[in-house]
Design an enzyme around this catalytic site. Sequence first.
Site, PDB file in Angstrom:
ATOM      1  N   ASP A  94       0.936  -1.281  -0.082  1.00 14.59           N
ATOM      2  CA  ASP A  94       0.099   0.125  -0.234  1.00 14.59           C
ATOM      3  C   ASP A  94       0.859   1.271  -0.106  1.00 14.59           C
ATOM      4  OD1 ASP A  94      -2.432   1.505  -0.016  1.00 14.59           O
ATOM      5  OD2 ASP A  94      -2.759   1.170   2.148  1.00 14.59           O
ATOM      6  N   GLU A 113       1.136 -13.363  12.464  1.00 14.51           N
ATOM      7  CA  GLU A 113       1.754 -12.025  13.090  1.00 14.51           C
ATOM      8  C   GLU A 113       1.705 -11.195  12.127  1.00 14.51           C
ATOM      9  OE1 GLU A 113       3.048 -12.246  16.131  1.00 14.51           O
ATOM     10  OE2 GLU A 113       2.530 -14.254  16.397  1.00 14.51           O
ATOM     11  N   ARG A 173      -0.827   9.342 -10.175  1.00 15.97           N
ATOM     12  CA  ARG A 173      -0.812   8.033  -9.091  1.00 15.97           C
ATOM     13  C   ARG A 173      -0.043   7.057  -9.975  1.00 15.97           C
ATOM     14  NH1 ARG A 173      -4.090   7.599  -4.872  1.00 15.97           N
ATOM     15  NH2 ARG A 173      -4.410   5.446  -5.376  1.00 15.97           N
ATOM     16  N   ASN A 217     -11.364  -2.289  -5.301  1.00 22.85           N
ATOM     17  CA  ASN A 217     -10.380  -1.210  -6.003  1.00 22.85           C
ATOM     18  C   ASN A 217     -10.923  -1.012  -7.411  1.00 22.85           C
ATOM     19  OD1 ASN A 217      -7.246  -2.561  -4.683  1.00 22.85           O
ATOM     20  ND2 ASN A 217      -8.404  -0.935  -4.126  1.00 22.85           N
ATOM     21  N   ARG A 239      -4.835  -1.709   9.185  1.00 19.72           N
ATOM     22  CA  ARG A 239      -6.114  -2.325   8.968  1.00 19.72           C
ATOM     23  C   ARG A 239      -5.830  -3.481   7.945  1.00 19.72           C
ATOM     24  NH1 ARG A 239      -7.608   3.075   6.996  1.00 19.72           N
ATOM     25  NH2 ARG A 239      -7.190   3.172   4.601  1.00 19.72           N
TER      26      ARG A 239
HETATM   27  C1  IPE Z   1      -5.431  -2.748  -0.107  1.00 17.13           C
HETATM   28  O1  IPE Z   1      -5.380  -1.271  -0.102  1.00 17.13           O
HETATM   29  C2  IPE Z   1      -5.528  -3.350  -1.588  1.00 17.13           C
HETATM   30  C3  IPE Z   1      -4.317  -3.488  -2.033  1.00 17.13           C
HETATM   31  C4  IPE Z   1      -3.158  -3.016  -1.542  1.00 17.13           C
HETATM   32  C5  IPE Z   1      -4.172  -4.073  -3.408  1.00 17.13           C
HETATM   33  P1  IPE Z   1      -6.304  -0.136  -0.298  1.00 17.13           P
HETATM   34  O2  IPE Z   1      -5.576   1.024  -0.587  1.00 17.13           O
HETATM   35  O3  IPE Z   1      -7.257  -0.474  -1.352  1.00 17.13           O
HETATM   36  O4  IPE Z   1      -6.905  -0.306   1.122  1.00 17.13           O
HETATM   37  P2  IPE Z   1      -7.878   0.822   1.779  1.00 17.13           P
HETATM   38  O5  IPE Z   1      -9.025   1.523   0.722  1.00 17.13           O
HETATM   39  O6  IPE Z   1      -6.766   2.009   2.342  1.00 17.13           O
HETATM   40  O7  IPE Z   1      -8.660   0.274   2.978  1.00 17.13           O
HETATM   41  C1  IPE Z   2      -1.482   0.408  -3.259  1.00 17.73           C
HETATM   42  O1  IPE Z   2      -1.415   1.385  -3.320  1.00 17.73           O
HETATM   43  C2  IPE Z   2      -1.859  -0.345  -4.815  1.00 17.73           C
HETATM   44  C3  IPE Z   2      -3.270  -0.532  -5.001  1.00 17.73           C
HETATM   45  C4  IPE Z   2      -4.296  -0.566  -4.110  1.00 17.73           C
HETATM   46  C5  IPE Z   2      -3.318  -1.208  -6.175  1.00 17.73           C
HETATM   47  P1  IPE Z   2      -2.526   2.520  -3.358  1.00 17.73           P
HETATM   48  O2  IPE Z   2      -2.935   2.929  -4.765  1.00 17.73           O
HETATM   49  O3  IPE Z   2      -3.687   2.174  -2.340  1.00 17.73           O
HETATM   50  O4  IPE Z   2      -1.920   3.924  -2.694  1.00 17.73           O
HETATM   51  P2  IPE Z   2      -2.333   4.978  -1.562  1.00 17.73           P
HETATM   52  O5  IPE Z   2      -2.930   4.194  -0.629  1.00 17.73           O
HETATM   53  O6  IPE Z   2      -3.395   5.528  -2.281  1.00 17.73           O
HETATM   54  O7  IPE Z   2      -1.250   5.734  -1.258  1.00 17.73           O
HETATM   55 MG    MG Z   3      -3.992   2.452  -0.616  1.00 22.58          MG
END
Ligand code: IPE
Ligand code: IPE
Ligand code: MG
Length: 232
Positions: free
Chosen positions: A18, A199, A31, A66, A186
């Site tokens: 993430d 863990e 992004r 997503n 989370r």
């Molecule tokens: C979880 O991350 C999904 C992936 C890393 C692929 P998200 O960025 O989608 O999760 P939330 O929305 O912060 O909970």
């Molecule tokens: C995780 O990074 C990748 C996917 C969920 C595909 P994010 O795209 O969720 O990055 P943030 O959380 O917006 O920084």
């Molecule tokens: Mg994210």
Amino acid sequence: MKAQNLLKVPTHVSIIMDGNGRWAKRRGLPRYEGHKEGAKALEKILTFASDLGIQWLSVFAFSTENWKRPKEEIEVIMSLLVEYINTKLDKLLEKNIRLRFMGRLNQLSDETLQSIKEGEEATKECNGMNFVITLNYSGRAEIIDAINKILKDKKESISIDEFKNYLYIPEMPEPDLLIRTSGELRISNYMLWELAYTELYFTDVLWPDFNEEEFLKALYSYQFRERRFGSV
Ligand code: IPE
Ligand code: IPE
Ligand code: MG
């Protein structure tokens, strides 16, 4: 911290990758640049985990939630994935890594599905590390898909051990260690069944900045965990 100091190497390490979007935003970039950089981080960790002798590495690449993101961002993520599979096959074979996918794969585009099948097929004889990419995945969806298979089999009741056979990859051991990057504390609907006794390790490092050293920090933290599984 040196890799040779590790006494306990987890069998299965799973990662919620993430923070790609925030990484890009901090640099004033779109992004998708974060996702591109994230793919490079994954490349490093894949090699490193395989060299450390980890048997299972799984990563959360795209959740069933997503799809709520802008269409362009989803397209970039999916095309990065196809590119990733197509360009990394030689390396996976060289490292004897078996590539596998789990999630609601039949809802993906034909092009993505085709690459997935090619990647799985090409590496199916590899018996080194298992590399699992969870795609269009969520823990609740996996549980519901399992229940629907059970109903199809017309079972009246089922034990915990039998239930495991209905998960996407029944032979996959439950993660010993879950790493989540970017400071979110989370689970975001990830492996709800499998994480029962895993863990947890959280770090503020954003996924594109995650590297071998950060991975070792997580493994090092795992060294000192006393796993009791409900016992004394
Ligand atoms: C979880 O991350 C999904 C992936 C890393 C692929 P998200 O960025 O989608 O999760 P939330 O929305 O912060 O909970
Ligand atoms: C995780 O990074 C990748 C996917 C969920 C595909 P994010 O795209 O969720 O990055 P943030 O959380 O917006 O920084
Ligand atoms: Mg994210």
